[in-house]
Design a protein around this motif. Structure first.
Motif, mmCIF file in Angstrom:
data_model
loop_
_atom_site.group_PDB
_atom_site.id
_atom_site.type_symbol
_atom_site.label_atom_id
_atom_site.label_comp_id
_atom_site.label_asym_id
_atom_site.label_seq_id
_atom_site.Cartn_x
_atom_site.Cartn_y
_atom_site.Cartn_z
ATOM 1 N N LYS A 181 -10.689 53.690 45.968
ATOM 2 C CA LYS A 181 -10.508 52.744 44.856
ATOM 3 C C LYS A 181 -9.949 53.456 43.626
ATOM 4 C CE LYS A 181 -12.622 49.387 41.953
ATOM 5 N NZ LYS A 181 -13.196 48.128 41.984
ATOM 6 N N LEU A 182 -10.465 54.634 43.318
ATOM 7 C CA LEU A 182 -10.037 55.335 42.101
ATOM 8 C C LEU A 182 -8.583 55.781 42.171
ATOM 9 C CD1 LEU A 182 -13.223 57.440 41.380
ATOM 10 C CD2 LEU A 182 -12.389 55.462 40.116
ATOM 11 N N THR A 183 -8.125 56.261 43.318
ATOM 12 C CA THR A 183 -6.748 56.742 43.409
ATOM 13 C C THR A 183 -5.741 55.590 43.430
ATOM 14 O OG1 THR A 183 -6.928 56.953 45.824
ATOM 15 C CG2 THR A 183 -7.339 58.935 44.505
ATOM 16 N N LYS A 184 -6.206 54.367 43.711
ATOM 17 C CA LYS A 184 -5.319 53.199 43.698
ATOM 18 C C LYS A 184 -5.331 52.474 42.348
ATOM 19 C CE LYS A 184 -5.720 52.509 48.619
ATOM 20 N NZ LYS A 184 -6.496 51.908 49.672
ATOM 21 N N THR A 185 -6.228 52.877 41.453
ATOM 22 C CA THR A 185 -6.344 52.239 40.143
ATOM 23 C C THR A 185 -5.408 52.926 39.156
ATOM 24 O OG1 THR A 185 -8.658 51.701 40.574
ATOM 25 C CG2 THR A 185 -7.955 51.680 38.282
ATOM 26 N N LYS A 186 -4.687 52.145 38.356
ATOM 27 C CA LYS A 186 -3.814 52.720 37.334
ATOM 28 C C LYS A 186 -4.674 53.482 36.328
ATOM 29 C CE LYS A 186 -0.210 49.251 37.544
ATOM 30 N NZ LYS A 186 0.572 48.274 36.787
ATOM 31 N N LYS A 187 -4.139 54.604 35.839
ATOM 32 C CA LYS A 187 -4.890 55.448 34.909
ATOM 33 C C LYS A 187 -5.409 54.666 33.710
ATOM 34 C CE LYS A 187 -2.598 59.760 36.033
ATOM 35 N NZ LYS A 187 -1.779 60.868 35.530
ATOM 36 N N GLU A 188 -4.598 53.765 33.176
ATOM 37 C CA GLU A 188 -5.020 53.024 31.987
ATOM 38 C C GLU A 188 -6.157 52.041 32.272
ATOM 39 O OE1 GLU A 188 -1.169 51.038 33.493
ATOM 40 O OE2 GLU A 188 -1.802 53.088 33.103
ATOM 41 N N ASN A 189 -6.443 51.761 33.552
ATOM 42 C CA ASN A 189 -7.527 50.846 33.916
ATOM 43 C C ASN A 189 -8.806 51.570 34.333
ATOM 44 O OD1 ASN A 189 -5.882 48.631 33.422
ATOM 45 N ND2 ASN A 189 -5.120 48.585 35.499
ATOM 46 N N LEU A 190 -8.800 52.901 34.335
ATOM 47 C CA LEU A 190 -10.004 53.651 34.673
ATOM 48 C C LEU A 190 -11.005 53.592 33.521
ATOM 49 C CD1 LEU A 190 -8.396 56.854 36.223
ATOM 50 C CD2 LEU A 190 -9.605 55.044 37.462
ATOM 51 N N VAL A 191 -12.287 53.556 33.850
ATOM 52 C CA VAL A 191 -13.326 53.616 32.827
ATOM 53 C C VAL A 191 -13.225 54.980 32.149
ATOM 54 C CG1 VAL A 191 -15.807 53.662 32.433
ATOM 55 C CG2 VAL A 191 -14.850 52.059 34.076
ATOM 56 N N GLN A 192 -13.227 54.989 30.831
ATOM 57 C CA GLN A 192 -13.095 56.237 30.083
ATOM 58 C C GLN A 192 -14.436 56.681 29.503
ATOM 59 O OE1 GLN A 192 -10.287 58.165 29.969
ATOM 60 N NE2 GLN A 192 -9.501 56.698 31.455
ATOM 61 N N CYS A 193 -14.495 57.919 29.143
ATOM 62 C CA CYS A 193 -15.671 58.531 28.566
ATOM 63 C C CYS A 193 -15.968 57.869 27.214
ATOM 64 C CB CYS A 193 -15.398 60.018 28.400
ATOM 65 S SG CYS A 193 -16.857 60.998 28.090
ATOM 66 N N PRO A 194 -17.225 57.673 26.864
ATOM 67 C CA PRO A 194 -18.405 58.167 27.544
ATOM 68 C C PRO A 194 -18.841 57.233 28.667
ATOM 69 C CG PRO A 194 -19.070 57.141 25.501
ATOM 70 C CD PRO A 194 -17.559 57.057 25.579
ATOM 71 N N CYS A 195 -19.014 57.787 29.831
ATOM 72 C CA CYS A 195 -19.466 57.031 30.985
ATOM 73 C C CYS A 195 -20.176 57.979 31.932
ATOM 74 C CB CYS A 195 -18.296 56.353 31.691
ATOM 75 S SG CYS A 195 -17.157 57.503 32.474
ATOM 76 N N LYS A 196 -20.801 57.417 32.944
ATOM 77 C CA LYS A 196 -21.361 58.231 34.008
ATOM 78 C C LYS A 196 -21.602 57.340 35.204
ATOM 79 C CE LYS A 196 -26.227 59.264 34.039
ATOM 80 N NZ LYS A 196 -27.304 60.089 33.538
ATOM 81 N N PRO A 197 -21.548 57.912 36.410
ATOM 82 C CA PRO A 197 -21.805 57.105 37.594
ATOM 83 C C PRO A 197 -23.249 56.626 37.614
ATOM 84 C CG PRO A 197 -21.019 59.309 38.187
ATOM 85 C CD PRO A 197 -21.211 59.277 36.723
ATOM 86 N N LYS A 198 -23.473 55.419 38.128
ATOM 87 C CA LYS A 198 -24.850 54.929 38.177
ATOM 88 C C LYS A 198 -25.674 55.662 39.227
ATOM 89 C CE LYS A 198 -22.998 50.853 40.393
ATOM 90 N NZ LYS A 198 -22.910 49.424 40.391
ATOM 91 N N ASN A 199 -25.009 56.246 40.230
ATOM 92 C CA ASN A 199 -25.682 57.068 41.229
ATOM 93 C C ASN A 199 -24.612 57.844 41.994
ATOM 94 O OD1 ASN A 199 -24.648 55.331 43.349
ATOM 95 N ND2 ASN A 199 -26.293 53.904 42.850
ATOM 96 N N ARG A 200 -25.000 58.549 43.057
ATOM 97 C CA ARG A 200 -24.048 59.382 43.801
ATOM 98 C C ARG A 200 -22.958 58.567 44.483
ATOM 99 N NH1 ARG A 200 -25.827 64.418 46.754
ATOM 100 N NH2 ARG A 200 -24.734 63.303 48.373
ATOM 101 N N HIS A 201 -23.157 57.265 44.616
ATOM 102 C CA HIS A 201 -22.184 56.438 45.330
ATOM 103 C C HIS A 201 -21.547 55.375 44.440
ATOM 104 C CE1 HIS A 201 -23.406 58.372 49.001
ATOM 105 N NE2 HIS A 201 -24.647 58.157 48.651
ATOM 106 N N GLY A 202 -21.958 55.319 43.173
ATOM 107 C CA GLY A 202 -21.448 54.282 42.280
ATOM 108 C C GLY A 202 -20.250 54.738 41.477
ATOM 109 N N LEU A 203 -19.427 53.790 41.125
ATOM 110 C CA LEU A 203 -18.294 54.072 40.253
ATOM 111 C C LEU A 203 -18.791 54.335 38.834
ATOM 112 C CD1 LEU A 203 -15.857 51.333 41.527
ATOM 113 C CD2 LEU A 203 -15.501 53.800 41.672
ATOM 114 N N PRO A 204 -18.022 55.079 38.052
ATOM 115 C CA PRO A 204 -18.428 55.322 36.664
ATOM 116 C C PRO A 204 -18.559 54.010 35.887
ATOM 117 C CG PRO A 204 -16.625 56.774 37.287
ATOM 118 C CD PRO A 204 -16.786 55.786 38.392
#
Length: 82
Positions: free
Chosen positions: A21-44
């Motif tokens: 999912k992340l490599t198919k998402t445009k850079k401008e649509n990625l969640v930006q810092c400050p963020c963190k994954p909800k767990n080892r398998h969750g998206l930021p």
């Protein structure tokens, strides 16, 4: 970064688990810092504001925007409960 894939890209554990999912998402649509994954398998996820002010980066360092290649080193991410 725990993972180095495609010969070009570093991922933490959570982002590696969601690399399709992340490599198919445009850079401008990625969640930006400050963020963190909800767990080892969750998206930021964006960290919520506190008293109307954005939180600081949980890593506490300057880094490029998400989607830009940057390696923090395995030990730093592991110490932040990611």
């Amino acid at each position: 970064a725990v993972w180095f894939c495609f010969g070009t890209t570093h991922f933490c554990e959570a982002c590696h688990n969601n690399n399709g999912k992340l490599t198919k998402t445009k850079k401008e649509n990625l969640v930006q810092c400050p963020c963190k994954p909800k767990n080892r398998h969750g998206l930021p996820e964006k960290l919520p504001d506190i008293d109307g002010k954005p939180q600081k980066c949980p890593l506490g360092i300057n880094h490029p925007a998400h989607g830009e290649e940057f390696c923090l080193g395995c030990g730093l991410c592991r110490g932040k409960n990611f």
